[in-house]
Write an enzyme that holds these catalytic residues in place. Structure first.
Site, mmCIF file in Angstrom:
data_model
loop_
_atom_site.group_PDB
_atom_site.id
_atom_site.type_symbol
_atom_site.label_atom_id
_atom_site.label_comp_id
_atom_site.label_asym_id
_atom_site.label_seq_id
_atom_site.Cartn_x
_atom_site.Cartn_y
_atom_site.Cartn_z
ATOM 1 N N GLU A 1 0.882 -1.169 0.000
ATOM 2 C CA GLU A 1 0.000 0.000 0.000
ATOM 3 C C GLU A 1 0.914 1.212 0.000
ATOM 4 O OE1 GLU A 1 -1.511 3.127 0.554
ATOM 5 O OE2 GLU A 1 -1.935 2.657 2.645
ATOM 6 N N CYS B 1 -3.287 10.777 6.701
ATOM 7 C CA CYS B 1 -3.114 10.175 5.379
ATOM 8 C C CYS B 1 -4.480 9.783 4.865
ATOM 9 C CB CYS B 1 -2.191 8.983 5.502
ATOM 10 S SG CYS B 1 -2.273 7.778 4.220
#
Length: 590
Positions: A293, A327
């Site tokens: 990721e 994030c």
């Protein structure tokens, strides 16, 4: 109005917590986790001083509060041999844990859930001090997501790890076919700093519930919190009788991470594309599976038929979630030209009310930036945009910071007149910057949103859900939210991950849980021992002269498109099975 809104949010959170407590059986034991060395009681500690970060790596991982620059301590940089020893210890424990029951694993989750709900303030405070985020951001991104994952595993985890029966096909009607999910062994994870609690618990919960052990290298920017959070996991495991050393946290830099990759049976990595490529190269040596990721540059598309004030509020929240302490936020905003001025004005009004400051010293909407020198990178992206014609139209404010922590803050900034020639619209900023670009048609919005090397997520807003759904379906990414933002991650039954430079593989959901497993296909006789599989006589060694004719008829009988042709072929198959055939002459000329 703001007061009543805040009161409603608090009341809702209280009800949710009470509801979660009701789900926990009364026989779940409480655990006591030593937090004496991480609690900030307001009194100076022996090692309490303002820390000046070094640009040089040493044999220690130095930890400090980015919001105040107060020193927190240090942790060792583990050498490759030490990493391999930790993995070996976990491997011994995993052999025992692989035989554990789902009942025992669920009890582990309940113990964790009970502790988390009862110690939200402690968990959020530690995350806030180590990464600079606010307590509210910590609650939303750390506590709620983790509680949601635990409750999903409690309700559905066993279901998705039990053998799954599949269709056996026409030629194997006398068989049963199933997929079994076995533990891989020891999972390795290297996680980022932005959500130190959830980024640790997320891979650990999936790995442990599926019968694995796990070793997690926490970020050098969040080692202080990670080394406390692992105590919670280890204490909860001990409370349910799990073997020691099933879950371990290691600290260090690149060499430590490389040693982990070469020692485990699967790698999960959350971080940058550059490091992700290095992980892949290292994993190729042992041919282990990898889940990556690698961040994103998520587009936020706003059509002209939306409620502008509402979507503007969501957009600002999305931008701040992409700030240096968070994030999974939006980094590119595309707004239809018909509402562009009104939307920009609404966003600027909200952003001007946003304040940043030390999370522990007052009520602020934003905290500090976690990484050293990141403010300089953000300013560089803005300067490049300004040089190419962009314009700053609004920004927030920074308050109550000490002289030593000035560089750790970056106010939210709204920028217009942007285009895709600017680095700000192409490179991941990881900061509270809102570049807003206009579009004229849905086709143009789709083209602009897809013009990126990243493909993690997107958000699309329209008064027509059908229209928003269509636009989202055309965007090349792994996660899409319709008329909302980042809601996918609160649905822990869903997989999470991206494409292109955002990585591959999925964690969370069924796919993420099963990704921690050895997936084994199993076929066996359905009515054993009454009916056993035998090789048909025409193709037994030595094969008969009409062996190929038999195979042709068998194929047509099983897969022919015309029912009469299939019946005729079936008659031929039965006929050949009952006839006495002589084997072919196997003697060959030289």
């Amino acid at each position: 109005m703001a007061f009543w809104w805040a009161l409603m949010v608090i009341a809702f959170a209280f009800v949710i917590c009470k509801f979660l407590l009701m789900l926990i059986p009364s026989n779940v034991p409480s655990i006591d986790v030593d937090a004496s060395d991480v609690i900030d009681d307001g009194h100076p500690k022996e090692n309490s001083f303002i820390y000046i970060p070094s640009r040089r790596q040493t044999d220690k991982v130095q930890c400090y509060e980015p919001a105040t620059m107060k020193y927190l301590g240090y942790f060792p940089v583990l050498k490759p041999d030490e990493v391999k020893e930790r993995v070996a210890q976990v491997r011994k424990s995993q052999i025992v844990w692989a035989k554990s029951s789902f009942k025992q694993r669920r009890q582990f989750l309940r113990v964790l859930l009970k502790y988390i709900i009862e110690h939200q303030d402690l968990i959020c405070e530690i995350s806030s001090r180590d990464t600079g985020k606010t307590m509210v951001d910590a609650s939303m991104g750390e506590i709620m997501t983790t509680c949601e994952k635990i409750t999903w595993l409690l309700s559905e985890g066993e279901k998705w790890l039990k053998p799954e029966y599949r269709s056996c096909g026409r030629s194997m009607l006398h068989k049963t076919a199933k997929v079994e999910f076995h533990p891989l062994g020891v999972v390795g994870a290297i996680v980022s700093w932005n959500y130190p609690f959830h980024n640790l618990f997320n891979p650990v919960l999936a790995a442990v519930f599926s019968g694995n052990g796990i070793v997690v290298k926490v970020s050098e920017h969040a080692s202080w919190s990670g080394c406390f959070y692992v105590r919670i996991l280890q204490t909860a495991l001990a409370a349910v009788g799990a073997p020691e050393n099933l879950v371990e946290v290691i600290t260090g830099f690149a060499e430590t991470g490389e040693a982990l990759v070469s020692s485990v049976d699967k790698m999960i990595f959350v971080g940058s594309p550059g490091v992700g490529r290095m992980i892949m190269r290292k994993a190729a040596d042992t041919l282990i599976p990898v889940t990556l990721e690698l961040g994103g540059k998520d587009p936020f598309v706003v059509c002209e038929d939306v409620d502008v004030p509402h979507v503007a509020q969501v957009a600002v929240r999305a931008a701040l979630q992409s700030s240096g302490q968070n994030c999974a936020g939006a980094e590119r905003f595309y707004v239809h030209k018909d509402i562009y001025p009104a939307f920009v004005a609404a966003v600027v009004k909200i952003v001007k009310s946003v304040t940043a400051g030390p999370p522990q010293s007052g009520k602020y909407d934003m905290g500090a930036i976690c990484m050293q020198d990141h403010s300089e990178r953000l300013q560089s992206l803005i300067n490049d945009a300004l040089d190419k014609g962009a314009e700053i139209v609004g920004g927030g404010s920074v308050r109550n910071i000490s002289e030593g922590a000035v560089d750790q803050y970056f106010p939210p900034t709204v920028i217009v007149n942007v285009n895709h020639q600017m680095k700000l619209m192409q490179e991941e900023a990881f900061g509270p910057i809102m570049p807003i670009m206009k579009f004229s048609s849905d086709e143009e919005a789709i083209k602009l949103a897809n013009d990126s090397k990243y493909g993690l997520g997107c958000a699309v807003f329209s008064g027509s859900q059908r229209r928003a759904r269509f636009i989202a379906s055309q965007l090349h990414c792994g996660v899409a939210a319709i008329n909302d933002f980042a809601s996918n991650y609160m649905c822990q039954s869903l997989p999470f991950g991206g494409v292109k430079d955002s990585g591959f593989g999925r964690f969370a959901g069924v796919e993420g849980l099963r990704a921690c497993c050895l997936v084994k296909s199993v076929v066996e006789d359905r009515w054993w021992p009454l009916i056993k599989t035998k090789i048909p006589k025409p193709i037994q060694y030595p094969v008969a002269e009409n062996a190929f004719e038999f195979q042709q008829s068998l194929v047509e009988a099983l897969y022919g498109l015309n029912v009469w042709d299939r019946l005729r072929a079936l008659v031929n198959v039965v006929k050949m099975l009952t006839e006495h055939n002589s084997p072919v002459n196997t003697k060959r000329s030289v």
